[in-house]
Scaffold this motif. Structure first.
Motif, short mmCIF file in Angstrom:
data_model
loop_
_atom_site.label_atom_id
_atom_site.label_comp_id
_atom_site.label_asym_id
_atom_site.label_seq_id
_atom_site.Cartn_x
_atom_site.Cartn_y
_atom_site.Cartn_z
N HIS A 245 0.85 -1.18 0.00
CA HIS A 245 0.00 0.00 0.00
C HIS A 245 0.89 1.23 0.00
CE1 HIS A 245 -3.31 2.64 0.73
NE2 HIS A 245 -2.80 3.05 1.86
N VAL A 246 0.78 2.07 -1.04
CA VAL A 246 1.61 3.26 -1.17
C VAL A 246 0.93 4.42 -0.47
CG1 VAL A 246 2.65 4.88 -2.77
CG2 VAL A 246 2.56 2.44 -3.34
N GLN A 247 1.70 5.10 0.37
CA GLN A 247 1.18 6.29 1.05
C GLN A 247 2.09 7.46 0.76
OE1 GLN A 247 1.03 4.60 5.18
NE2 GLN A 247 -0.97 5.58 5.19
N LEU A 248 1.51 8.62 0.58
CA LEU A 248 2.25 9.87 0.50
C LEU A 248 1.71 10.76 1.61
CD1 LEU A 248 2.22 10.60 -3.35
CD2 LEU A 248 3.85 9.26 -2.04
N VAL A 249 2.59 11.23 2.48
CA VAL A 249 2.16 11.97 3.65
C VAL A 249 2.90 13.31 3.70
CG1 VAL A 249 1.93 11.97 6.15
CG2 VAL A 249 1.80 9.80 4.89
N GLU A 250 2.14 14.39 3.45
CA GLU A 250 2.75 15.73 3.46
C GLU A 250 2.79 16.31 4.87
OE1 GLU A 250 0.06 15.83 -0.35
OE2 GLU A 250 -0.13 15.18 1.73
N SER A 251 3.75 17.20 5.07
CA SER A 251 3.83 17.96 6.31
C SER A 251 4.60 19.25 6.04
CB SER A 251 4.52 17.14 7.41
OG SER A 251 5.84 16.82 7.03
N GLY A 252 4.56 20.17 6.99
CA GLY A 252 5.35 21.38 6.87
C GLY A 252 4.58 22.63 6.49
N GLY A 253 3.30 22.48 6.21
CA GLY A 253 2.52 23.66 5.89
C GLY A 253 2.32 24.55 7.11
N ARG B 229 9.24 24.95 4.29
CA ARG B 229 9.69 23.74 3.60
C ARG B 229 8.65 22.65 3.81
NH1 ARG B 229 14.96 19.78 4.14
NH2 ARG B 229 13.88 19.11 6.04
N LEU B 230 8.11 22.17 2.72
CA LEU B 230 7.16 21.06 2.76
C LEU B 230 7.90 19.74 2.59
CD1 LEU B 230 4.29 22.45 0.49
CD2 LEU B 230 4.71 22.84 2.93
N SER B 231 7.41 18.73 3.28
CA SER B 231 7.96 17.39 3.15
C SER B 231 6.87 16.42 2.72
CB SER B 231 8.55 16.92 4.49
OG SER B 231 9.59 17.76 4.92
N CYS B 232 7.28 15.40 2.01
CA CYS B 232 6.34 14.36 1.58
C CYS B 232 7.02 13.02 1.80
CB CYS B 232 5.97 14.56 0.12
SG CYS B 232 4.94 13.24 -0.56
N ALA B 233 6.62 12.35 2.86
CA ALA B 233 7.16 11.03 3.15
C ALA B 233 6.44 9.99 2.29
CB ALA B 233 6.99 10.69 4.63
N THR B 234 7.18 9.02 1.82
CA THR B 234 6.61 8.03 0.90
C THR B 234 6.88 6.60 1.37
OG1 THR B 234 8.58 7.99 -0.47
CG2 THR B 234 6.88 9.60 -1.03
N PRO B 235 6.42 6.23 2.55
CA PRO B 235 6.66 4.88 3.03
C PRO B 235 6.00 3.85 2.12
CG PRO B 235 5.00 5.97 4.37
CD PRO B 235 5.58 7.02 3.47
N GLY B 236 6.72 2.83 1.79
CA GLY B 236 6.15 1.78 0.97
C GLY B 236 6.17 2.06 -0.52
N ALA C 48 -0.45 19.97 -14.68
CA ALA C 48 -1.69 19.99 -13.90
C ALA C 48 -2.72 18.99 -14.41
CB ALA C 48 -2.27 21.39 -13.91
N LEU C 49 -2.63 18.63 -15.68
CA LEU C 49 -3.64 17.75 -16.27
C LEU C 49 -3.24 16.29 -16.25
CD1 LEU C 49 -4.59 19.88 -19.41
CD2 LEU C 49 -5.68 19.85 -17.15
N GLU C 50 -2.05 15.98 -15.76
CA GLU C 50 -1.54 14.62 -15.90
C GLU C 50 -2.03 13.68 -14.81
OE1 GLU C 50 -0.22 13.56 -18.48
OE2 GLU C 50 0.02 15.53 -19.43
N PRO C 51 -2.21 12.41 -15.14
CA PRO C 51 -2.77 11.43 -14.19
C PRO C 51 -1.72 10.79 -13.30
CG PRO C 51 -2.49 10.41 -16.33
CD PRO C 51 -2.07 11.83 -16.50
N PHE C 52 -1.23 11.54 -12.32
CA PHE C 52 -0.32 10.94 -11.35
C PHE C 52 -1.07 9.85 -10.58
CE2 PHE C 52 3.69 13.39 -11.02
CZ PHE C 52 3.46 14.28 -12.05
N ASP C 53 -0.35 8.78 -10.24
CA ASP C 53 -0.99 7.60 -9.68
C ASP C 53 -1.27 7.72 -8.18
OD1 ASP C 53 1.27 6.23 -11.83
OD2 ASP C 53 -0.87 5.83 -12.07
N TYR C 54 -0.38 8.36 -7.45
CA TYR C 54 -0.48 8.40 -6.00
C TYR C 54 -0.47 9.85 -5.52
CZ TYR C 54 1.10 3.64 -6.85
OH TYR C 54 1.22 2.36 -7.33
N TRP C 55 -1.32 10.13 -4.51
CA TRP C 55 -1.46 11.49 -4.01
C TRP C 55 -1.46 11.50 -2.49
CZ3 TRP C 55 -2.06 15.85 -7.10
CH2 TRP C 55 -2.21 15.58 -8.47
#
Length: 126
Positions: free
Chosen positions: A1-9, A19-26, A110-117
């Motif tokens: 299971h892919v997770q993207l977790v933002e922080s820093g806002g 500075r924003l961070s995006c952890a990507t465990p898995g 902006a229009l592209e289909p990124f897989d994970y958010w």
């Protein structure tokens, strides 16, 4: 299971930095494209920056060039967005995303289909 977790806002005055961070465990891929998007109330989603994992090449939207820096720490599997000289127009919800390699080389990010958010992190400049 892919997770993207933002922080820093957060909230900052014009001219400040965050500075924003995006952890990507898995996240299972050593290649591909990762990026930052933003969306303000009543506005369309905007592609902010992209980084191609294969070479580290970076690409920026015109509105943030020279002010924002995207980077990737492969050892920590973490994506960053350093935001300097912030302006009130930068106020938005910021999202990180990941997807296939070709997504780093398309015309309109902006229009592209990124897989994970990620779930988003709020940045307020006032």
């Amino acid at each position: 299971h892919v997770q993207l977790v933002e922080s820093g806002g957060g909230s900052v005055q014009p001219g400040g930095s965050l500075r924003l961070s995006c952890a990507t465990p898995g996240y299972p891929y050593s290649t591909g494209c990762m990026g930052w998007f933003r969306q303000a109330p009543g506005k369309e989603r905007e592609g902010v920056a992209r980084i191609y994992r294969g070479t580290g090449a970076t690409y920026y939207g015109d509105s943030v060039k020279g002010r924002f820096t995207i980077s990737l720490d492969n050892a920590k599997n973490t994506l960053y967005l350093q935001m300097d000289s912030l302006e009130t127009e930068d106020t938005a919800m910021y999202y990180c995303a990941a997807g296939k390699e070709y997504l780093c080389f398309t015309r309109n990010m902006a229009l592209e289909p990124f897989d994970y958010w990620g779930q988003g992190t709020q940045v307020t400049v006032s």
